[in-house]
Scaffold this active site. Structure first.
Site, PDB file in Angstrom:
ATOM      1  N   ASP A 101      -3.911  -6.053  -3.240  1.00  0.00           N
ATOM      2  CA  ASP A 101      -3.908  -5.203  -4.412  1.00  0.00           C
ATOM      3  C   ASP A 101      -4.959  -4.104  -4.311  1.00  0.00           C
ATOM      4  O   ASP A 101      -6.150  -4.388  -4.304  1.00  0.00           O
ATOM      5  CB  ASP A 101      -4.177  -6.081  -5.637  1.00  0.00           C
ATOM      6  CG  ASP A 101      -4.112  -5.288  -6.917  1.00  0.00           C
ATOM      7  OD1 ASP A 101      -3.526  -4.195  -6.909  1.00  0.00           O
ATOM      8  OD2 ASP A 101      -4.671  -5.759  -7.912  1.00  0.00           O
ATOM      9  N   ASP A 313      -1.631   4.310  -5.799  1.00  0.00           N
ATOM     10  CA  ASP A 313      -1.528   2.884  -6.022  1.00  0.00           C
ATOM     11  C   ASP A 313      -0.360   2.254  -5.271  1.00  0.00           C
ATOM     12  O   ASP A 313       0.771   2.288  -5.730  1.00  0.00           O
ATOM     13  CB  ASP A 313      -1.381   2.640  -7.519  1.00  0.00           C
ATOM     14  CG  ASP A 313      -1.345   1.174  -7.846  1.00  0.00           C
ATOM     15  OD1 ASP A 313      -1.670   0.367  -6.969  1.00  0.00           O
ATOM     16  OD2 ASP A 313      -0.989   0.838  -8.980  1.00  0.00           O
TER      17      ASP A 313
END
Ligand SMILES: *[C@@H]1O[C@H](CO)[C@@H](O)[C@H](O)[C@H]1NC(C)=O
Ligand SMILES: *[C@@H]1O[C@H](CO)[C@@H](O)[C@H](O)[C@H]1NC(C)=O
Ligand SMILES: *[C@@H]1O[C@H](CO)[C@@H](O)[C@H](O)[C@H]1NC(C)=O
Ligand SMILES: *[C@@H]1O[C@H](CO)[C@@H](O)[C@H](O)[C@H]1NC(C)=O
Ligand SMILES: *[C@@H]1O[C@H](CO)[C@@H](O)[C@H](O)[C@H]1NC(C)=O
Length: 463
Positions: A101, A313
């Site tokens: 992540d 992201d």
């Protein structure tokens, strides 16, 4: 993330060039999987909703995140990543599947004494729990260790605790341990060998909310956020790696590369990371062009404040834009197609189109500080979900409750090498064939090694 689970069709390899000599610079390799199913670059009809459900969960998390939970140590909230990888921990090494992540900094895995943890998962079937007693290299972090700076404070009951909260209400708490993290190092063209480094991580004793949901449970999470408290920062502090990583996601073949280390080829132009945040890789977006014409937008729309900004992201599938940008963009993209009727499906705007979208729709270009551009083609942003049926992939952040953030997810950063250079605080990319190879530098010898997407050892072997 709560989607009907379409398991791991995309295999990426996380490559870290490493040297086995203690104290020298190195890099390493992990194999990364992706949860959503993409066949030949076409999102299957039923998956369209899944992409969104996934991202919605992330964004709910992120909203709360802005509230900044007053927790210390490993305590930064995160958003769920799409990618997960297998890593080894302990002696003998045990394999764990952890989410990768880029929007968080904590590294933790479920612990053996976790009473309220899911034990099975739709993604992994059986979960693996860290058992300190079965690893001879395991060391519990003591209250007086400098790394134990956590709140709530260390005491005999809690030992050195960590708590990481998530914006969707997910929470993990447990205690800190230090043990060997195993990964692969590259020592020649396409050749890897296992290596390990001691790192501190959270051993989860209680999971709640989304983390206690067996539909989506995984063994843990490894954060690659822009923070000096990540596992990557620990590897760097141990002299094992540079604080640079990159990914090249192949949206067509579902393969790619995720590497730690300096990429020497292809060359990548960068833009500075705006540092006003603990975790996100924020950048300065300046303007957006459609077919060469700049969208007319309010002057302050791209600024970075506590509640707004643009971030890259890899953990989000789509792209989220403030309402005002979204509406200008959709107008410009469809300007030459007044005949098209849009229909809503989930939160997408979808339409029927005969012919090649690549020929009939414009290229969109995002311009960043330092003249870095990001080109987005019709095949990137028009998601085909059935023959001749397309959905506009950009999302109005407002309807997702995520008003002022511009989130640039996989939809626009695939088929590019994206380099996150935390040392220079810069991020950059260049278009690349992610089914081919990249070259990574070995910091110790200065040699550069080729890493081929389809020829990376699948992580390390379990003893
Ligand atoms: C340890 O800390 C927790 C949380 O702050 C507290 O509830 C507990 O009573 C403490 N235990 C001791 C032995 O101080
Ligand atoms: C991967 O590359 C190495 C080094 O070039 C080679 O020896 C090996 O056979 C390759 N493996 C596969 C599966 O192609
Ligand atoms: C986790 O889920 C189980 C089963 O649904 C439930 O019994 C337990 O109370 C949950 N634990 C927490 C901390 O939410
Ligand atoms: C980590 O970052 C914080 C805030 O940016 C800084 O105060 C601290 O000195 C840094 N720690 C290390 C070990 O670099
Ligand atoms: C990308 O690279 C792979 C492997 O070298 C090759 O088979 C493929 O044709 C390339 N794709 C394009 C579009 O060049």
């Amino acid at each position: 993330m709560a989607a009907p689970l379409l398991l791991s069709t995309i295999i990426l390899a996380l490559v870290v060039v490493a040297s086995s000599t203690h104290g020298t610079m190195a890099n390493g390799v992990f194999q990364v999987r992706r949860k959503f199913h993409i066949v030949d670059g076409v999102y299957k009809g039923s998956d369209i909703g899944a992409l969104q459900t996934h991202d919605e969960n992330r964004h709910r998390r992120r909203n709360l995140m802005a509230a900044e939970l007053p927790l210390g140590g490993f305590n930064i909230p995160y958003g769920t990543g799409l990618y997960y990888t297998d890593i080894g921990i302990g002696t003998p090494a045990v394999k764990y599947y952890v989410q990768l992540d880029t929007g968080s900094k904590a590294f933790w895995v479920n612990g053996i004494s976790c009473k309220q943890c899911p034990h099975e998962s739709d993604i992994l079937r059986k979960l693996t729990f860290y058992d300190p007693r079965s690893s001879v290299s395991s060391k519990e972090v003591k209250c007086d260790d400098t790394i134990c700076t956590s709140r709530p404070p260390c005491n005999m009951t809690l030992r050195c605790p960590y708590i990481t909260g998530y914006a969707d209400g997910g929470l993990t708490m447990g205690i800190l341990f230090t043990d060997l993290l195993h990964y692969h190092q590259l020592y020649g063209n396409g050749q890897t060998q296992p290596t390990s480094t001691s790192v501190t991580f959270g051993c989860g004793l209680q999971q709640s909310g989304s983390l206690n949901n067996s539909a989506v449970a995984i063994d843990g999470i490894i954060g690659f956020g822009n923070s000096n408290q990540t596992a990557l920062s620990q590897l760097a502090a141990a002299g094992k790696t540079k604080k640079i990583f990159s990914h090249c996601l192949d949206s067509t073949n579902g393969g790619g590369i995720f590497a730690i280390g300096e990429v020497v080829e292809p060359k990548v132009k960068t833009t500075p990371i705006v540092k006003n945040n603990e975790v996100y890789h924020l950048v300065n977006l300046k303007s957006i062009n459609v077919a060469g014409t700049t969208l007319q937008l309010p002057a302050n729309i791209f600024g970075t404040t506590k509640t707004k900004g643009t971030f890259i992201d890899s953990g989000s599938t789509l792209v989220y834009l403030p309402e005002i940008i979204y509406s200008e963009l959709i107008l410009a993209v469809f300007a030459k197609h007044p005949d098209i009727t849009m229909g809503a499906m989930y939160n997408f705007q979808c339409f029927h189109f005969l012919g090649s979208v690549d020929d009939k729709f414009p290229k969109i270009t995002f311009h960043f500080e330092n003249d870095l551009t990001l080109d987005v083609y019709p095949y990137d942003y028009l998601l085909e979900y059935e023959g001749n049926q397309y959905c506009f992939g950009f999302q109005d952040a407002g309807i997702h409750g995520y008003k002022d953030m511009i989130i640039l997810g996989d939809m626009v950063i695939s088929n590019k090498v994206v380099v996150y250079d935390m040392e220079k605080q810069a991020i950059g990319w260049t278009e690349h064939n992610c089914s081919s190879s990249i070259k990574i530098k070995d910091e110790k010898t200065g040699a550069t090694y080729t890493v081929q997407a389809d020829n990376i050892s699948s992580g390390w072997r379990i003893q």
